[in-house]
Design an enzyme around this catalytic site. Structure first.
Site, PDB file in Angstrom:
ATOM      1  N   ASP A 327     -48.975 -11.064  20.933  1.00  0.00           N
ATOM      2  CA  ASP A 327     -48.131 -11.536  19.841  1.00  0.00           C
ATOM      3  C   ASP A 327     -49.016 -12.150  18.757  1.00  0.00           C
ATOM      4  O   ASP A 327     -49.956 -12.895  19.057  1.00  0.00           O
ATOM      5  CB  ASP A 327     -47.133 -12.580  20.336  1.00  0.00           C
ATOM      6  N   GLU A 371     -44.014  -8.042  15.585  1.00  0.00           N
ATOM      7  CA  GLU A 371     -45.447  -8.345  15.591  1.00  0.00           C
ATOM      8  C   GLU A 371     -46.009  -8.359  17.005  1.00  0.00           C
ATOM      9  O   GLU A 371     -47.084  -8.904  17.249  1.00  0.00           O
ATOM     10  CB  GLU A 371     -45.691  -9.702  14.924  1.00  0.00           C
TER      11      GLU A 371
END
Length: 456
Positions: A327, A371
């Site tokens: 992440d 993301e």
């Protein structure tokens, strides 16, 4: 083949090949001509072999051209298909009535003159069809599929019916048609007969007009010209042969085979090239379909398909499998501060770095969502998986991408790592849940770090 062969421009190599074929035809005619009347051995199987090859070649050419018509709607292809369908039927009739093949005077009690009259119909009709194709060449495509179907069927059916009718008429009227072949076999005053002179002039005119109108720009035009030239050579050598089974007669029949196969060879070659291009396009499309449009790494659909497969292989082989969930830290703040375009570029660079940092061909990275990225490491135990995760984290940190604020001056990533060694019963969802829990722990512990899931 492209949307239509009438637009497929011939390249230099193809022009040289066609020019070489034409040169061979003309040189052969020039060399054979002085010996054309020399009587050779009568090879009786030659005529059935010759006629059968022509029937098959011209029938296949008609089929390929009809297919082009159905694809493109250009009626010129239907006319050319009709030309080859006509000559295919005529060649079959020519064989059936040829003296000495099935009977001394041919089948259907036609007589010795019928074969040569059918040959004249064959050559003359082909020239007329080519001239008709040139006349309608510029017509726009037929848009309606129903219109294409019935017009094509009418053209093909009409040409086949016309060929049968004319060949039958030549057989029925064999005793009333001018006598071209003497009873003993040699051609008698063939070159002075108005019928053969007219057909010869028609074939020469068709070749000349075809070359003038088309300028031989396209591949189809080029090889149709070779077919027309071979037809002219057939007529010239037949006129000079003087008798059946002479040197000129054999050479003329070979030229006729070249005429039948010239366009077919090009159509088969282009069909093969089309399949190769289609295979390349399919591979390219397949590669694009599994790639994320933004980052270029594999997409979620690919991950969802391959991840269970790798788990199944790991179970069957008994080797460990590690998975990393990655992440990008503070990515919402990054988008808010620098904009979505900068955020997209950031994701692209991170994805490229993650993929470039994997050292084994079996490892892969996929965009998991937003993301987040997922990295699958087959045949990777917990220790190697942990070191790989740290290497990926450090690679992104070393990029020193500017962060969204002074508190986060550089872009970093957090990674959750899970290994199948931590689970007695290896399940995909369980392993992902473990990696996700480890990722949550990494973010809760301050980000820019790797956490490992060890439960099981």
């Amino acid at each position: 083949m492209q949307a239509t062969l009438i637009q497929l421009t011939a390249n230099r190599s193809q022009r040289l090949t066609a020019a070489l074929a034409a040169a061979v035809l003309l040189c052969t005619m020039a060399m054979v001509w002085p010996y054309s009347t020399v009587q050779a051995s009568a090879v009786l199987p030659f005529m059935p072999i010759f006629a059968t090859s022509v029937v098959i070649a011209e029938g296949l050419t008609a089929y390929f051209l009809a297919t082009q018509y159905r694809i493109s709607g250009r009626f010129v292809f239907a006319v050319l298909a009709s030309a080859y369908a006509f000559t295919s039927v005529a060649a079959a009739a020519h064989l059936a009535v040829y003296p000495g093949v099935f009977s001394a005077s041919g089948l259907f009690h036609t007589g010795r003159q019928t074969a040569i009259w059918i040959w004249l119909l064959w050559r003359g009709a082909f020239a007329l069809f080519v001239m008709l194709a040139l006349a309608i060449r510029s017509r726009p495509p037929i848009g309606s599929h129903d219109g294409r179907r019935w017009r094509g069927a009418l053209a093909m059916g009409g040409s086949i019916a016309g060929s049968i009718a004319l060949c039958a008429a030549a057989g029925a009227a064999h005793d009333r048609l001018p006598n071209l072949v003497a009873s003993a076999g040699p051609y008698r005053h063939l070159s002075a007969n108005p019928a053969i002179v007219s057909v010869a002039l028609m074939c020469i005119a068709a070749l000349a007009v075809h070359a003038y109108v088309t300028r031989l720009r396209t591949l189809m035009d080029l090889w149709l010209a070779v077919a027309l030239l071979a037809g002219v050579v057939d007529i010239v050598l037949t006129l000079g042969a003087g008798a059946r089974y002479s040197v000129g007669w054999y050479a003329a029949r070979i030229a006729s085979m070249v005429s039948a196969n010239a366009l077919l060879g090009m159509l088969v070659s282009e069909t093969s090239r089309t399949y190769l291009r289609l295979a390349d396009a399919h591979r390219t499309l397949q590669a694009l379909s599994v790639r994320d449009g933004l980052t270029g790494v594999f997409n979620r659909a690919y991950f969802d398909e391959r991840y269970p497969r790798e788990l199944t292989l790991a179970r069957a082989a008994g080797y460990p499998l590690s998975i990393l969930l990655v992440d990008v830290d503070h990515f919402k703040d990054y988008n808010d501060a620098l904009g979505h375009l900068a955020g997209d570029e950031c994701l692209r660079r991170i994805a490229h770095t993650l993929a470039a940092s994997l050292t084994r061909q079996t490892d892969f990275v996929a965009r998991y969502g937003g993301e987040e990225f997922a990295v699958v490491l087959p045949a990777c135990d917990p220790r190697v998986g942990a070191s790989t995760a740290e290497r990926l984290r450090q690679a992104v940190a070393d990029m020193k991408l500017p962060g969204p604020s002074e508190k986060t001056p550089y872009v970093t990533i957090s990674i959750g790592h899970a290994s199948s060694r931590s689970h007695a019963d290896l399940q995909g969802a369980t392993l992902l849940a473990g990696a996700d829990a480890a990722l949550y722990a990494a973010k809760a512990s301050g980000r820019n770090r790797v956490e490992h899931e060890q439960a099981g």
